[in-house]
Design a protein around this motif. Structure first.
Motif, PDB file in Angstrom:
ATOM      1  N   LYS A  70       0.841  -1.214   0.000  1.00 44.87           N
ATOM      2  CA  LYS A  70       0.000   0.000   0.000  1.00 44.87           C
ATOM      3  C   LYS A  70       0.866   1.250   0.000  1.00 44.87           C
ATOM      4  CE  LYS A  70      -3.092   0.443   3.033  1.00 44.87           C
ATOM      5  NZ  LYS A  70      -3.735   0.378   4.341  1.00 44.87           N
TER       6      LYS A  70
ATOM      7  N   LYS B 276       0.813   4.046  -2.942  1.00 45.69           N
ATOM      8  CA  LYS B 276       0.492   5.438  -2.615  1.00 45.69           C
ATOM      9  C   LYS B 276       1.566   6.367  -3.176  1.00 45.69           C
ATOM     10  CE  LYS B 276      -0.848   8.324   1.285  1.00 45.69           C
ATOM     11  NZ  LYS B 276      -1.066   8.386   2.733  1.00 45.69           N
TER      12      LYS B 276
ATOM     13  N   ASN C  57      -5.877  -3.726   7.234  1.00 42.45           N
ATOM     14  CA  ASN C  57      -5.122  -2.787   6.403  1.00 42.45           C
ATOM     15  C   ASN C  57      -5.974  -1.610   5.947  1.00 42.45           C
ATOM     16  OD1 ASN C  57      -2.189  -3.307   5.506  1.00 42.45           O
ATOM     17  ND2 ASN C  57      -3.052  -5.365   5.685  1.00 42.45           N
ATOM     18  N   GLY C  58      -7.071  -1.362   6.630  1.00 43.37           N
ATOM     19  CA  GLY C  58      -7.869  -0.166   6.351  1.00 43.37           C
ATOM     20  C   GLY C  58      -8.903  -0.312   5.251  1.00 43.37           C
TER      21      GLY C  58
ATOM     22  N   CYS D  54     -10.235   0.643  -0.156  1.00 39.79           N
ATOM     23  CA  CYS D  54      -9.362   1.341   0.773  1.00 39.79           C
ATOM     24  C   CYS D  54      -8.937   2.662   0.146  1.00 39.79           C
ATOM     25  CB  CYS D  54      -8.141   0.476   1.074  1.00 39.79           C
ATOM     26  SG  CYS D  54      -6.948   1.259   2.178  1.00 39.79           S
TER      27      CYS D  54
ATOM     28  N   GLU E  32      -6.365   8.735   2.801  1.00 39.28           N
ATOM     29  CA  GLU E  32      -6.709   8.930   4.207  1.00 39.28           C
ATOM     30  C   GLU E  32      -5.747   8.203   5.146  1.00 39.28           C
ATOM     31  OE1 GLU E  32     -10.756   7.662   4.514  1.00 39.28           O
ATOM     32  OE2 GLU E  32     -11.503   9.373   3.364  1.00 39.28           O
ATOM     33  N   GLN E  33      -4.776   7.515   4.585  1.00 37.24           N
ATOM     34  CA  GLN E  33      -3.889   6.713   5.451  1.00 37.24           C
ATOM     35  C   GLN E  33      -2.475   7.240   5.437  1.00 37.24           C
ATOM     36  OE1 GLN E  33      -4.382   2.579   4.660  1.00 37.24           O
ATOM     37  NE2 GLN E  33      -6.549   2.668   5.033  1.00 37.24           N
TER      38      GLN E  33
END
Length: 175
Positions: A115, A119, A144-145, A170, A174-175
């Motif tokens: 992730k 990203k 993992n969201g 996901c 936002e992470q």
């Protein structure tokens, strides 16, 4: 065998023999959960062709095929990002972990690492599907969201039976 330390490596032709051994060793395990591969996959020519196809899709920026390896460079699993849409910033994720490495947090840690990588490459939203009874895979996603979006009836066929999956999403922003 240390499963705590893992790396994600781009699939390469040099991995063909080890990948073939991994896939053969785990065939019965994987076939319980996902539609089986064609028989011609399970030879060095078949795996090499598979790798070449995946690397072509990678060069076209449609796929990110990664191997999950431990410190000893042993393949523990795979994690692939498919349907990559750079304009929308979306991709779908799928993963498989060898039977010997299940229940050790391998999929959870690999997805977290992947992730962060996606990203950094501008992907904003990931999608995943888990069969309704596959609680372990659902747990990997939610830890993992990922959030449950909906149930997709008749998502695929497995051993002559229709299976339904839960769609997850996901938001990486936002992470």
């Amino acid at each position: 065998m240390d499963t705590q330390e893992l790396t994600l490596e781009l699939l390469s032709i040099e991995d063909a023999e080890q990948l073939l051994a991994f896939e053969k060793h785990n065939k019965e395990w994987f076939d319980q959960f996902i539609p089986p591969r064609e028989a011609d996959f399970y030879c060095i020519e078949g795996v090499t062709e598979h790798i070449q196809e995946f690397l072509l899709d990678y060069k076209c920026r449609q796929l990110l095929p990664l191997l999950i390896k431990n410190r000893e460079q042993q393949i523990m699993g795979r994690i692939n990002f498919t349907s990559i849409d750079s304009k929308k910033g979306t991709a779908h994720v799928g993963y498989r972990v060898g039977k010997a490495f299940t229940s050790k947090g391998v999929a959870k840690r690999a997805l977290a690492l992947a992730k962060a990588r996606l990203k950094d490459q501008g992907i904003k939203r990931l999608f995943a599907y888990a069969e309704k009874s596959n609680v372990a895979s659902q747990r990997v996603l939610t830890s993992n969201g990922f959030s449950h979006i909906r149930v997709v009836k008749d998502f695929a066929e497995l051993h002559g039976n229709s299976i339904s999956c839960i769609e997850f999403s996901c938001n990486l922003k936002e992470q």
